[in-house]
Write a protein that holds these residues in place. Structure first.
Motif, PDB file in Angstrom:
ATOM      1  N   VAL A  95      -0.359  -9.736   3.404  1.00 55.73           N
ATOM      2  CA  VAL A  95      -0.654  -9.360   1.864  1.00 55.73           C
ATOM      3  C   VAL A  95       0.610 -10.217   1.703  1.00 55.73           C
ATOM      4  O   VAL A  95       1.596 -10.376   1.635  1.00 55.73           O
ATOM      5  N   ASP A  96       0.169 -10.564   0.060  1.00 57.21           N
ATOM      6  CA  ASP A  96       1.645 -10.975  -1.132  1.00 57.21           C
ATOM      7  C   ASP A  96       1.963  -8.767  -1.020  1.00 57.21           C
ATOM      8  O   ASP A  96       1.373  -8.093  -1.572  1.00 57.21           O
ATOM      9  N   SER A  97       2.974  -9.638  -1.255  1.00 51.62           N
ATOM     10  CA  SER A  97       3.828  -8.183  -1.741  1.00 51.62           C
ATOM     11  C   SER A  97       4.116  -7.949  -3.226  1.00 51.62           C
ATOM     12  O   SER A  97       3.954  -6.878  -3.739  1.00 51.62           O
ATOM     13  N   GLU A  98       3.783  -9.021  -3.596  1.00 46.53           N
ATOM     14  CA  GLU A  98       3.587  -8.929  -5.686  1.00 46.53           C
ATOM     15  C   GLU A  98       4.582  -8.709  -5.938  1.00 46.53           C
ATOM     16  O   GLU A  98       4.197  -8.970  -7.468  1.00 46.53           O
ATOM     17  N   GLU A  99       5.689  -7.604  -5.480  1.00 49.18           N
ATOM     18  CA  GLU A  99       6.924  -7.438  -6.637  1.00 49.18           C
ATOM     19  C   GLU A  99       8.062  -7.514  -5.573  1.00 49.18           C
ATOM     20  O   GLU A  99       7.308  -6.859  -4.368  1.00 49.18           O
ATOM     21  N   PRO A 100       9.314  -7.427  -5.981  1.00 49.31           N
ATOM     22  CA  PRO A 100      10.416  -7.161  -5.169  1.00 49.31           C
ATOM     23  C   PRO A 100      10.521  -5.477  -4.267  1.00 49.31           C
ATOM     24  O   PRO A 100       9.689  -4.852  -3.798  1.00 49.31           O
ATOM     25  N   VAL A 101      10.375  -6.362  -2.035  1.00 53.19           N
ATOM     26  CA  VAL A 101      10.669  -5.168  -1.535  1.00 53.19           C
ATOM     27  C   VAL A 101      11.741  -4.591  -1.185  1.00 53.19           C
ATOM     28  O   VAL A 101      13.125  -5.216  -0.335  1.00 53.19           O
ATOM     29  N   LYS A 102      12.131  -3.581  -1.620  1.00 54.09           N
ATOM     30  CA  LYS A 102      13.474  -2.637  -1.718  1.00 54.09           C
ATOM     31  C   LYS A 102      13.579  -3.104   0.363  1.00 54.09           C
ATOM     32  O   LYS A 102      13.143  -2.369   1.064  1.00 54.09           O
ATOM     33  N   PRO A 103      15.493  -3.626  -0.142  1.00 57.70           N
ATOM     34  CA  PRO A 103      15.333  -3.510   1.787  1.00 57.70           C
ATOM     35  C   PRO A 103      15.995  -2.484   2.629  1.00 57.70           C
ATOM     36  O   PRO A 103      15.598  -2.719   3.583  1.00 57.70           O
ATOM     37  N   SER A 151      10.173  -0.070   4.483  1.00 53.55           N
ATOM     38  CA  SER A 151       8.897  -0.703   5.267  1.00 53.55           C
ATOM     39  C   SER A 151       7.657  -1.620   4.826  1.00 53.55           C
ATOM     40  O   SER A 151       8.011  -1.069   3.553  1.00 53.55           O
ATOM     41  N   THR A 152       7.621  -2.188   5.716  1.00 57.25           N
ATOM     42  CA  THR A 152       6.195  -3.185   4.716  1.00 57.25           C
ATOM     43  C   THR A 152       5.169  -2.046   4.722  1.00 57.25           C
ATOM     44  O   THR A 152       5.096  -1.990   3.461  1.00 57.25           O
ATOM     45  N   SER A 202       2.233   1.682   0.628  1.00 60.99           N
ATOM     46  CA  SER A 202       1.822   3.148   0.087  1.00 60.99           C
ATOM     47  C   SER A 202       2.327   3.562  -1.091  1.00 60.99           C
ATOM     48  O   SER A 202       2.427   4.194  -1.498  1.00 60.99           O
ATOM     49  N   ARG A 203       3.974   2.742  -1.602  1.00 62.47           N
ATOM     50  CA  ARG A 203       4.214   3.672  -2.397  1.00 62.47           C
ATOM     51  C   ARG A 203       3.906   2.510  -4.122  1.00 62.47           C
ATOM     52  O   ARG A 203       3.997   3.031  -5.098  1.00 62.47           O
ATOM     53  N   ARG A 204       3.312   1.338  -3.698  1.00 65.05           N
ATOM     54  CA  ARG A 204       3.331   0.464  -4.388  1.00 65.05           C
ATOM     55  C   ARG A 204       2.420   1.156  -5.755  1.00 65.05           C
ATOM     56  O   ARG A 204       0.716   1.141  -5.171  1.00 65.05           O
TER      57      ARG A 204
END
Length: 204
Positions: free
Chosen positions: A67-75, A78-79, A84-86
């Motif tokens: 799926v798209d992340s829709e926004e930046p993923v913090k380094p 985890s995916t 779970s937080r978005r």
């Protein structure tokens, strides 16, 4: 392997171009190895729901959600931690599911497209403006809104295809060079490596 992909529309007929595009991409990634079954699911929530159902209906398969992340993923996250937080997702990791079963197109599938300007130029031909694409080499840093705006600017004068439309993306995902995508996106590299690690040797 079974890969559940966000996007493609609400009907099987509308989803077919996306399935075909990813099939061509996986053929380039995997070569002679067996390719996964691709299931285009429509919306991201429908993709997650289909993935959860598949865990029960196909217990002997490696089911993967893309799926798209829709926004930046913090380094450091985890995916599964990301979704779970978005806000808007808040998806819990299903019991027994591993990290390698969720992959992200950061921040949208279009990030993988702009990673290969040469393939875009070959597709749009006359009138395509390569200089309108983002210069950021790490495509994961390009906001989703900026991806769409850059593609619109780069393609609006195309004499062959006209300006970028979502269905163009379904064709283009099968045309891009996975090596260029891999070099521009660590999440794409992680996804391709998972496919390669689990693909059975032999003809598809």
């Amino acid at each position: 392997m079974r890969v559940y992909v966000e996007g493609g529309g609400a009907s099987r007929r509308a989803q077919e171009p996306l399935r075909e595009g990813f099939s061509k991409l996986f053929e380039k990634v995997l070569g002679a190895c067996a390719r996964p079954k691709i299931i285009a699911c429509g919306s991201r929530n429908e993709a997650f729901a289909d993935f959860k159902r598949a865990l029960k209906s196909h217990p002997d398969a490696l089911c993967i959600l893309l799926v798209d992340s829709e926004e930046p993923v913090k380094p450091a996250i985890s995916t599964w931690g990301h979704v779970s937080r978005r806000e808007g997702d808040q998806w819990p990791r299903p019991d027994g599911v591993r990290d390698e079963q969720l992959h992200l197109m950061v921040q949208a599938m279009e990030a993988w497209l702009v990673a290969d300007a040469e393939s875009l130029a070959a597709y749009y031909k006359q009138g395509f403006r390569k200089d309108a694409l983002p210069r950021q080499k790490n495509v994961e840093l390009i906001a989703k809104k900026d991806l769409y705006e850059a593609l619109e600017r780069a393609t609006r004068e195309s004499k062959t295809k006209g300006k970028y439309a979502k269905y163009h993306g379904f064709e283009l995902i099968g045309l891009v060079d996975p090596n260029r995508v891999r070099a521009a996106s660590v999440h794409a590299a992680r996804f391709f490596d998972t496919l390669m690690d689990h693909a059975a040797a032999g003809p598809p």
